[in-house]
Design a protein around this motif. Structure first.
Motif, PDB file in Angstrom:
ATOM      1  N   ILE A  22      -1.356  -3.058   7.588  1.00 23.57           N
ATOM      2  CA  ILE A  22      -0.337  -2.296   6.839  1.00 23.57           C
ATOM      3  C   ILE A  22      -0.899  -1.848   5.496  1.00 23.57           C
ATOM      4  O   ILE A  22      -0.705  -0.697   5.067  1.00 23.57           O
ATOM      5  CB  ILE A  22       0.919  -3.166   6.637  1.00 23.57           C
ATOM      6  CG1 ILE A  22       1.607  -3.427   7.991  1.00 23.57           C
ATOM      7  CG2 ILE A  22       1.890  -2.499   5.665  1.00 23.57           C
ATOM      8  CD1 ILE A  22       2.769  -4.391   7.917  1.00 23.57           C
ATOM      9  N   ALA A  23      -1.612  -2.748   4.792  1.00 19.57           N
ATOM     10  CA  ALA A  23      -2.199  -2.390   3.496  1.00 19.57           C
ATOM     11  C   ALA A  23      -3.242  -1.283   3.659  1.00 19.57           C
ATOM     12  O   ALA A  23      -3.332  -0.370   2.817  1.00 19.57           O
ATOM     13  CB  ALA A  23      -2.832  -3.616   2.849  1.00 19.57           C
ATOM     14  N   PHE A  39      -1.222   6.827   1.045  1.00 20.79           N
ATOM     15  CA  PHE A  39      -0.694   7.080  -0.308  1.00 20.79           C
ATOM     16  C   PHE A  39      -1.776   7.169  -1.382  1.00 20.79           C
ATOM     17  O   PHE A  39      -1.516   7.675  -2.474  1.00 20.79           O
ATOM     18  CB  PHE A  39       0.316   5.988  -0.678  1.00 20.79           C
ATOM     19  CG  PHE A  39       1.490   5.913   0.253  1.00 20.79           C
ATOM     20  CD1 PHE A  39       2.449   6.921   0.250  1.00 20.79           C
ATOM     21  CD2 PHE A  39       1.625   4.863   1.146  1.00 20.79           C
ATOM     22  CE1 PHE A  39       3.547   6.860   1.109  1.00 20.79           C
ATOM     23  CE2 PHE A  39       2.705   4.795   2.023  1.00 20.79           C
ATOM     24  CZ  PHE A  39       3.669   5.802   2.000  1.00 20.79           C
ATOM     25  N   ALA A  77      -1.371   1.959   4.134  1.00 18.91           N
ATOM     26  CA  ALA A  77      -0.787   2.409   2.853  1.00 18.91           C
ATOM     27  C   ALA A  77      -1.869   2.956   1.927  1.00 18.91           C
ATOM     28  O   ALA A  77      -1.673   3.973   1.246  1.00 18.91           O
ATOM     29  CB  ALA A  77      -0.058   1.244   2.188  1.00 18.91           C
TER      30      ALA A  77
END
Length: 553
Positions: free
Chosen positions: A255-256, A263, A259
């Motif tokens: 997930i990191a 982003f 992201a």
């Protein structure tokens, strides 16, 4: 300097880093392992205390993997719940991240001081605790030295034509970089070592901060894989914690990574330089895992417990040990004795569990766990009977002198291990029951003395088990020397107890018989274990015929 020479220097520096990390970990384990385990057991029930304890233990061991396997064994033994254990391991991951931060400072002046001091302490004394403390100091010094060597060895890479191509490719393919970091961390068997390598290369301007953060995330996945794979031979209940940590760490890292890719958050807020940004991103990630993981730890462990193999599909340890005594190997004595050695190792493991658990029952008596401990002695008796029968079926005419000697050794070791089990259940377990029935408690001084005595016996038990397997004369000598040290320790402990009796300490009066009987039992166990070394010492001419002084004429 040619590329091959640079790689040789870099490989040597990385090897020293891995060796130094292992040296620190083994030194802490040998000197303070039992104390740390006892402290850990008492703090895991509180979530915040579990996080703090896991973090401190990871700093001490220089490894979150070691903490994961240790806590997993606690869960498997029923000492703590799976959710509490998982929270502690998340704290250990955070502790290992702080180790990276600590080692990133310029500590070059400490290198000669630590190596000199550690070597001096190690050579100046024969006391185990001090020698292991010296080993720890040397290990930390070598660890800091290895980081300097990595920096120096990587300096010529600044001018490499190939490295920018590789870095640019990995920067453009973050998935490959992420998976490569996980693989390298698994090969290193240390996320701390791999991230320190990344930080060292980033400090030379060889790795940009964005790629370094991706590699750190991959290292978190690889760190979870290490403990997961190392726990594959453990009982299903013990594997819940390592696999739960792998699930949270792995999913969190993915997930990191997503992201970070989507982003593209500015990393300048994490520090002014690339190394600081990588280190702080690693710490922030593990803080986030603790915050997110604490409320869901119970759910994760319940899911894993439901999918863990159990029942007939999961062979028990006793089944595997029984299968070691293969009847088809009886016609070949060397193979048959190898099978018996494997079975005796199983007896050693069971006796070690009994020896560890009995002191936990002294601290927190529990009738259900007392019954479980008694059942372990029945298991030892069954194993001993099976081994004795198997040895008797080996055709004596096919055995040479070495086989006959090894048969005697294994049978003698098994007999002594059974006697140790009997002392634990027939003597020490009775003391626990008396303590529980009468509601007695030891004085803090008395309990500390018994705990230290027990820790010594437990360490000597592990030496004895190693002698059974390796027949190493050096280990056998160390075991017999420890017997002499144990005698002195037992005398000092008894004298301090009688001193408390003289001044009329109430708790000492109430628990006097239990205290003294426990000292006697531990000494007897230690003597039985030390005698396992005698055949090996005798074979190598290292055993005197008698310890008695010659009679006067």
């Amino acid at each position: 300097m040619s590329g091959s020479v640079v790689l040789i220097h870099l490989a040597g520096a990385v090897a020293l880093l891995l060796w130094a990390t292992r040296t620190v970990r083994t030194g802490v384990e040998r000197a303070y392992g039992d104390i740390l385990r006892r402290k850990l057991r008492g703090t895991l029930k509180n979530p915040l205390a579990a996080v703090a304890a896991g973090a401190l233990l990871a700093i001490a061991f220089q490894s979150s993997t070691a903490v994961s396997l240790l806590v997993g064994s606690f869960v498997g033994s029923g000492i703590v719940g799976a959710a509490s254990g998982l929270i502690a391991v998340l704290g250990a991951d955070l502790g290992s991240a702080f180790v990276v931060k600590l080692l990133s400072f310029d500590l070059s002046l400490l290198v000669p001081i630590l190596i000199f001091s550690g070597t001096a302490i190690f050579l100046a004394t024969e006391r185990r605790a001090w020698r292991q403390f010296g080993r720890i100091l040397v290990g930390v010094g070598l660890l800091l030295l290895s980081l300097q060597l990595i920096g120096n060895a990587s300096e010529p890479l600044r001018h490499s034509d190939l490295l920018p191509i590789v870095i640019n490719y990995l920067s453009g393919d973050v998935v490959t970089a992420f998976l490569l970091a996980a693989l390298m961390t698994w090969l290193f068997h240390s996320s701390i070592a791999f991230i320190l390598l990344v930080v060292a290369l980033a400090s030379r301007g060889l790795i940009p901060a964005e790629l370094g953060v991706v590699l750190a995330l991959g290292a978190n996945l690889g760190g979870g894989l290490i403990a997961g794979l190392l726990s594959r031979t453990m009982a299903p209940a013990s594997r819940v914690v390592p696999f739960g940590n792998l699930a949270i760490r792995g999913i969190g890292a993915v997930i990191a990574l997503a992201a970070l890719t989507i982003f593209k958050p500015p990393l300048e807020y994490l520090g002014a330089t690339a190394p600081l940004q990588i280190i702080h991103a690693h710490i922030v990630f593990n803080i986030a895992l603790v915050i997110v993981g604490m409320p869901i730890a119970g759910l994760v462990t319940r899911i894993l417990e439901n999918v863990s193999p159990s029942g007939p599909a999961a062979a028990t340890l006793e089944d595997r040990e029984a299968s070691a005594l293969d009847p088809s190997a009886l016609s070949i004595p060397s193979r048959a004795l190898a099978n018996v050695t494997r079975a005796v190792v199983g007896v050693c493991e069971t006796v070690e569990v009994m020896l560890k658990n009995i002191m936990e029952l002294y601290e927190e008596p529990d009738r259900e766990r007392m019954a479980e401990l008694a059942s372990l002695d029945d298991r030892v008796d069954r194993k001993h009977a099976a081994i004795k029968l198997y040895l008797a079926r080996i055709p004596p005419e096919q055995m040479d002198e070495h086989d006959v000697q090894r048969t005697r050794e294994l049978l003698d070791a098994c007999v002594k291990l059974e006697q140790v089990g009997d002392i634990i259940t027939r003597n020490m377990l009775v003391h626990v029951k008396k303590k529980l029935d009468r509601g007695l408690t030891f004085t803090p001084e008395g309990w500390r003395e018994l705990s230290n005595l027990h820790a010594t016996v437990l360490n000597n038990a592990r030496l004895a088990f190693n002698v059974v397997i390796s027949r190493d004369p050096g280990t056998a000598q160390a075991l017999v020397r420890e017997k002499d040290r144990m005698r002195d320790l037992e005398r000092e402990t008894s004298e301090r107890h009688f001193e408390r009796l003289r001044v009329g300490t109430k708790k000492s009066l109430e628990t006097s018989s239990i205290h003294l009987d426990t000292i006697r039992d531990l000494k007897q166990i230690n003597s039985l274990l030390a005698s396992i070394a005698y055949p090996v010492l005798e074979e190598h001419g290292l055993l005197r015929g008698s310890r008695l002084a010659p009679a006067a004429e």
